[in-house]
Structures are given as structure tokens and as C-alpha cells.
Design a protein around this motif. Structure first.
Motif: not given
Ligand SMILES: [Fe+2]
Length: 187
Positions: A130-142
Motif C-alpha cells: 500500500p505504500s509502494g513496498e515490494r511484497m509477494i502476493p501472499a503478503q499482499r493478501l495478508g
């Protein structure tokens, strides 16, 4: 003028007052530029433009339904950008949340092109926090679950869309690998 250049300025005008939404959009666009290196130039330009614009429906001045993919798509249609409107309308499994909000038929008025470009847009959104940081999709869902709550249509829509979203991720990973290699081994 390239479409992505206009899109960057237009999205900035609408999203900068919202702070981190603009940081998110810029980071999604950065990832889109990376993947776009492996696409035809016109598709790359469109992907980057859609990345900048995908969340403009959060801008208060565009709010009609409060469902950002639809509000953003209506705005882009009003400016004559029909293909961009379709990409924004259907980004990141929006159809599933639209169904929960009773807005599925309104969303279906926009074309879901189901292309490598639309898959890549979804991928870029799913690997950007949400602030532009890189995540993997599962983290994004979490992260969405934590921010919106398990009962929210945002979370429920994303969960329902998940198998489809993983297809988009799989389709885009080939581009990501090519783009990654291109950084190490310029061709
Ligand atoms: Fe996004």
C-alpha cells in the motif's frame, strides 16, 4: 506524447493529495516498466499508463459508487480512453468484489481484455504494498486482510479472485524472469 507520460501526470494530480496511494501507484508503474521491457512498445506504454491510473478511482473528486475500479474506469471512459478504462475496471480481480457490492453488471460494461497486459497489471499490483513496498502476493493478501478486516468485501473479493489472480501471476512470471535476466545480461 506517450500515453504513459500523460497517465503519470494525470494520476499524480489526482492521487498525490492522498499520500501513500500515489507512492503505491508509482511503484506499480515502476514494476510495469520493468515487465514492459519484454512487451511490444505500444503494449508496454499501455501497461505503464494503466499502472499509474489503476487506483485513480480513490480520488474523492471521481467518487460515484465508492468502488474504485468502476469510478476510475468511468472517468477514463469520459476522457475517451476506452482500453485503459477496461484495464482499470478489471484490475486485480475487481469483478469478484463488484459481485459482492451488486456492481457486477455496471463493471461488465467495460471490456475485460484478458491479455498478457491485463495479467501483468494485476501482477504488478499484487507485488506492490500500500505504500509502494515490494511484497509477494501472499503478503499482499495478508496485508489487505489486516487493513480491511476479514468480513470486508475487499478481502472477500480478493479471496474469491485468488485462483484467477494466481493465473495472472503465473502468466507474468515469464515476463518477470526475462526482465530480470535482461538486467543481468543486457541483450
Ligand atoms: Fe493498486
Amino acid at each position: 506524447m506517450e500515453l504513459s507520460y500523460w497517465a503519470q501526470r494525470h494520476a499524480r494530480d489526482l492521487l498525490r493529495p492522498l499520500g501513500r496511494r500515489w507512492r503505491h501507484a508509482r511503484s506499480v508503474a515502476e514494476k510495469a516498466r520493468e515487465l514492459g521491457a519484454e512487451l511490444a512498445p505500444a503494449d508496454a506504454d499501455l501497461l505503464v499508463a494503466a499502472a499509474y491510473l489503476h487506483d485513480i478511482g480513490y480520488a474523492p473528486e471521481l467518487a460515484v459508487t465508492g468502488f474504485h475500479p468502476l469510478d476510475g474506469a468511468w472517468h477514463l471512459r469520459s476522457l475517451g480512453f476506452e482500453r485503459l478504462a477496461g484495464l482499470v475496471a478489471h484490475h486485480t480481480g475487481a469483478r469478484y468484489e463488484a459481485r459482492l457490492r451488486g456492481l457486477e453488471s455496471a463493471l461488465a460494461e467495460f471490456d475485460d481484455e484478458e491479455s498478457l497486459v491485463s495479467a501483468a497489471l494485476t501482477y504488478c499490483d499484487l507485488v506492490t504494498g500500500p505504500s509502494g513496498e515490494r511484497m509477494i502476493p501472499a503478503q499482499r493478501l495478508g496485508d489487505v486482510e489486516v487493513r480491511y478486516g476479514e468480513e470486508s468485501p475487499v478481502t472477500r473479493g480478493l479471496l474469491a479472485a485468488w485462483p484467477e489472480l494466481m493465473d495472472a501471476v503465473e502468466r507474468s512470471e515469464g515476463l518477470q524472469q526475462l526482465a530480470g535476466q535482461a538486467v543481468v545480461q543486457p541483450r
